[in-house]
Design a protein around this motif. Structure first.
Motif, PDB file in Angstrom:
ATOM      1  N   ASP A  55      66.164 -17.942 -19.817  1.00 54.87           N
ATOM      2  CA  ASP A  55      65.245 -17.827 -18.672  1.00 54.87           C
ATOM      3  C   ASP A  55      65.933 -18.138 -17.348  1.00 54.87           C
ATOM      4  O   ASP A  55      65.285 -18.519 -16.376  1.00 54.87           O
ATOM      5  CB  ASP A  55      63.953 -18.614 -18.891  1.00 54.87           C
ATOM      6  CG  ASP A  55      64.170 -20.055 -19.279  1.00 54.87           C
ATOM      7  OD1 ASP A  55      65.094 -20.660 -18.750  1.00 54.87           O
ATOM      8  OD2 ASP A  55      63.395 -20.555 -20.110  1.00 54.87           O
ATOM      9  N   SER A  56      67.249 -17.894 -17.314  1.00 55.49           N
ATOM     10  CA  SER A  56      67.964 -17.947 -16.026  1.00 55.49           C
ATOM     11  C   SER A  56      67.448 -16.885 -15.061  1.00 55.49           C
ATOM     12  O   SER A  56      67.725 -16.958 -13.855  1.00 55.49           O
ATOM     13  CB  SER A  56      69.476 -17.735 -16.244  1.00 55.49           C
ATOM     14  OG  SER A  56      70.019 -18.759 -17.042  1.00 55.49           O
ATOM     15  N   VAL A  57      66.713 -15.892 -15.579  1.00 54.98           N
ATOM     16  CA  VAL A  57      66.114 -14.879 -14.678  1.00 54.98           C
ATOM     17  C   VAL A  57      64.830 -15.385 -14.037  1.00 54.98           C
ATOM     18  O   VAL A  57      64.229 -14.676 -13.221  1.00 54.98           O
ATOM     19  CB  VAL A  57      65.793 -13.560 -15.418  1.00 54.98           C
ATOM     20  CG1 VAL A  57      67.052 -12.821 -15.821  1.00 54.98           C
ATOM     21  CG2 VAL A  57      64.888 -13.805 -16.618  1.00 54.98           C
ATOM     22  N   ALA A  58      64.388 -16.599 -14.399  1.00 57.57           N
ATOM     23  CA  ALA A  58      63.067 -17.069 -13.949  1.00 57.57           C
ATOM     24  C   ALA A  58      63.145 -18.401 -13.215  1.00 57.57           C
ATOM     25  O   ALA A  58      62.173 -19.147 -13.166  1.00 57.57           O
ATOM     26  CB  ALA A  58      62.143 -17.198 -15.165  1.00 57.57           C
ATOM     27  N   LYS A  59      64.300 -18.693 -12.603  1.00 61.05           N
ATOM     28  CA  LYS A  59      64.495 -20.014 -11.977  1.00 61.05           C
ATOM     29  C   LYS A  59      63.385 -20.343 -10.974  1.00 61.05           C
ATOM     30  O   LYS A  59      63.158 -19.599 -10.021  1.00 61.05           O
ATOM     31  CB  LYS A  59      65.824 -20.036 -11.218  1.00 61.05           C
ATOM     32  CG  LYS A  59      67.043 -20.061 -12.102  1.00 61.05           C
ATOM     33  CD  LYS A  59      68.297 -19.876 -11.264  1.00 61.05           C
ATOM     34  CE  LYS A  59      69.483 -19.551 -12.126  1.00 61.05           C
ATOM     35  NZ  LYS A  59      70.599 -18.984 -11.363  1.00 61.05           N
ATOM     36  N   LYS A  78      57.358 -17.213 -18.603  1.00 63.17           N
ATOM     37  CA  LYS A  78      58.762 -17.016 -18.967  1.00 63.17           C
ATOM     38  C   LYS A  78      58.941 -15.766 -19.820  1.00 63.17           C
ATOM     39  O   LYS A  78      59.864 -14.974 -19.595  1.00 63.17           O
ATOM     40  CB  LYS A  78      59.234 -18.262 -19.721  1.00 63.17           C
ATOM     41  CG  LYS A  78      60.352 -18.043 -20.683  1.00 63.17           C
ATOM     42  CD  LYS A  78      60.631 -19.308 -21.462  1.00 63.17           C
ATOM     43  CE  LYS A  78      61.537 -19.000 -22.626  1.00 63.17           C
ATOM     44  NZ  LYS A  78      62.371 -20.144 -22.971  1.00 63.17           N
ATOM     45  N   LEU A  81      58.521 -12.584 -17.814  1.00 59.73           N
ATOM     46  CA  LEU A  81      59.680 -12.295 -16.963  1.00 59.73           C
ATOM     47  C   LEU A  81      60.878 -11.833 -17.796  1.00 59.73           C
ATOM     48  O   LEU A  81      61.643 -10.964 -17.361  1.00 59.73           O
ATOM     49  CB  LEU A  81      60.046 -13.533 -16.129  1.00 59.73           C
ATOM     50  CG  LEU A  81      59.001 -13.915 -15.076  1.00 59.73           C
ATOM     51  CD1 LEU A  81      59.346 -15.256 -14.432  1.00 59.73           C
ATOM     52  CD2 LEU A  81      58.896 -12.833 -14.002  1.00 59.73           C
ATOM     53  N   LEU A  82      61.011 -12.402 -19.010  1.00 65.53           N
ATOM     54  CA  LEU A  82      62.105 -11.954 -19.890  1.00 65.53           C
ATOM     55  C   LEU A  82      61.894 -10.500 -20.301  1.00 65.53           C
ATOM     56  O   LEU A  82      62.836  -9.708 -20.340  1.00 65.53           O
ATOM     57  CB  LEU A  82      62.183 -12.841 -21.131  1.00 65.53           C
ATOM     58  CG  LEU A  82      62.872 -14.208 -20.965  1.00 65.53           C
ATOM     59  CD1 LEU A  82      62.724 -15.038 -22.230  1.00 65.53           C
ATOM     60  CD2 LEU A  82      64.343 -14.044 -20.612  1.00 65.53           C
ATOM     61  N   ALA A  85      62.769  -8.101 -17.359  1.00 62.06           N
ATOM     62  CA  ALA A  85      64.159  -7.980 -16.898  1.00 62.06           C
ATOM     63  C   ALA A  85      64.943  -7.068 -17.835  1.00 62.06           C
ATOM     64  O   ALA A  85      64.726  -7.076 -19.042  1.00 62.06           O
ATOM     65  CB  ALA A  85      64.805  -9.359 -16.874  1.00 62.06           C
ATOM     66  N   GLU A  89      70.742  -7.468 -16.522  1.00 62.59           N
ATOM     67  CA  GLU A  89      70.301  -8.504 -15.574  1.00 62.59           C
ATOM     68  C   GLU A  89      70.228  -9.866 -16.278  1.00 62.59           C
ATOM     69  O   GLU A  89      70.662 -10.893 -15.748  1.00 62.59           O
ATOM     70  CB  GLU A  89      68.922  -8.100 -15.036  1.00 62.59           C
ATOM     71  CG  GLU A  89      68.342  -9.034 -14.006  1.00 62.59           C
ATOM     72  CD  GLU A  89      66.891  -8.673 -13.648  1.00 62.59           C
ATOM     73  OE1 GLU A  89      66.285  -9.442 -12.914  1.00 62.59           O
ATOM     74  OE2 GLU A  89      66.368  -7.637 -14.134  1.00 62.59           O
ATOM     75  N   LYS A  90      69.712  -9.869 -17.500  1.00 62.66           N
ATOM     76  CA  LYS A  90      69.587 -11.129 -18.239  1.00 62.66           C
ATOM     77  C   LYS A  90      70.968 -11.712 -18.580  1.00 62.66           C
ATOM     78  O   LYS A  90      71.196 -12.909 -18.463  1.00 62.66           O
ATOM     79  CB  LYS A  90      68.769 -10.913 -19.525  1.00 62.66           C
ATOM     80  CG  LYS A  90      67.273 -10.832 -19.250  1.00 62.66           C
ATOM     81  CD  LYS A  90      66.457 -10.834 -20.524  1.00 62.66           C
ATOM     82  CE  LYS A  90      66.349  -9.452 -21.112  1.00 62.66           C
ATOM     83  NZ  LYS A  90      65.251  -9.302 -22.062  1.00 62.66           N
ATOM     84  N   ALA A  93      72.588 -13.142 -15.457  1.00 66.30           N
ATOM     85  CA  ALA A  93      71.964 -14.411 -15.055  1.00 66.30           C
ATOM     86  C   ALA A  93      72.420 -15.544 -15.980  1.00 66.30           C
ATOM     87  O   ALA A  93      72.708 -16.665 -15.532  1.00 66.30           O
ATOM     88  CB  ALA A  93      70.441 -14.277 -15.089  1.00 66.30           C
TER      89      ALA A  93
END
Ligand SMILES: [Zn+2]
Length: 342
Positions: A55-59, A78, A81-82, A85, A89-90, A93
């Motif tokens: 979930d680095s795409v959802a900071k 989360k 958003l996963l 993406a 991109e995931k 991130a």
């Protein structure tokens, strides 16, 4: 390779003035020296024992949402958003998070990776070329056991895990599960699965801890995550009295994956010593992650962190363990040594 300074030696992290000698990725000598070894601090590299780097795409997303609204499968923010993406991109991130973790002194981490086989493969791709060891616990289905290092279950309240627990055992791999995060209701069902480790245990009762102690089940505590999600703080002193306790930074969505921050928070929030917190962040994490060694002693794989004791932040430190646990940060990292780069 030879590293000199104040060395935090052995599983008890006893400070000595000395040096560590490494050959072909293995520590071959740890010895005191009569000459001044300099101001560096040499300690085991951190092992972050619980992350969700996916979930680095959802900071920072989801301000004011409850824990369930944030992260509960299948439709917590989360997971939305996963799903939204794309794969590249995931992976990009995650790569940023892993590079940050490496620079922040983390030699290895145990990730509960979402997304089945593809999720684990994406994590491996994100870690490629970095000096950090990814221990990937997958989820979703039995097929993931062919590529993952273990199975990481969301929690006994979310689904029935006995079949996959048995499959994990047949595959000869470890099984970890979240328990006691929101309340105590899922702790006994989680323990009934004979897990190899539990995550959180904020709401552990004496009876739960008796079971944990009897079965020798380690616990990974994530105090900053627990505070952010409003579930309370883990009873760290009671957990430490009962079993091996490691430390994790949990969701990258909720907190930056810095073990410096987690250690400082743990030692200041909870009634445990600095030495205990540093063991949680190093040797205990290595034990939970199934890594050999973990302490600085001859014969152990070299997973070492060197801090610059002459940095503006650390210069003049009086107590090396307190300096590491309460004060040090990313900018004080001189280098991370792993078996692969030594
Ligand atoms: Zn988790």
């Amino acid at each position: 390779m030879e590293l000199s300074g104040t060395v935090l030696r052995g599983p008890d992290l006893d400070p000595i003035q000395g040096r560590v000698v490494v050959e072909d990725g293995i520590i071959v000598a740890v010895e005191e020296t009569s000459t001044d070894p300099g101001e560096d601090i040499v300690l085991p590299a951190f092992v972050n024992a619980h992350t969700h780097v996916g979930d680095s795409v959802a900071k920072g997303a989801g301000r004011d949402l409850s824990l369930d609204e944030l992260v509960a499968p299948p439709d917590g923010l989360k997971h939305q958003l996963l799903r939204a993406a794309d794969e590249a991109e995931k992976i990009a991130a995650m790569h940023h998070s892993l590079e940050y973790m490496e620079r922040a002194g983390t030699g290895a981490f145990l990730d509960f990776r979402e997304g089945g086989v593809a999720g684990v493969e994406a994590l491996r791709e994100a870690a490629a070329g970095l000096d950090i060891e990814a221990v990937a616990f997958g989820r979703d289905d039995e097929a993931v056991l062919e590529v993952a290092d273990g199975f990481g279950a969301s929690g006994a309240r979310d689904a029935e895990f006995s079949a996959i627990r048995n499959a994990t055992r047949r595959a000869g791999k470890p099984f970890g599960i979240h328990a006691g995060e929101r309340d105590a209701t899922d702790v006994n069902p989680a323990l009934d699965l004979n897990p190899d480790h539990l995550v959180h245990m904020v709401h552990a009762t004496d009876l739960h801890l008796d079971r944990v102690a009897d079965a020798g089940v380690p616990i990974v505590a994530c105090p900053r995550s627990n505070l952010v999600t409003g579930v309370g703080l883990p009873p760290l002193a009671d957990l430490v009295d009962s079993t091996t306790v490691a430390l994790g930074t949990d969701n990258v969505m909720l907190n930056g994956p810095s073990m410096f921050r987690e250690m400082e928070f743990a030692t200041k929030c909870c009634d445990v010593s600095d030495e205990t917190v540093l063991r949680m962040a190093t040797v205990n994490g290595a034990a939970v992650a199934g890594l050999d060694g973990g302490a600085i002693e001859p014969g152990a794989p070299a997973r070492l962190l060197v801090l610059d004791g002459d940095s503006h932040n650390l210069v003049g430190y009086r107590d090396p363990v307190r300096a590491v646990v309460r004060r040090a940060g990313v900018a004080d990292v001189d280098r991370v040594v792993l078996p692969a780069n030594s």
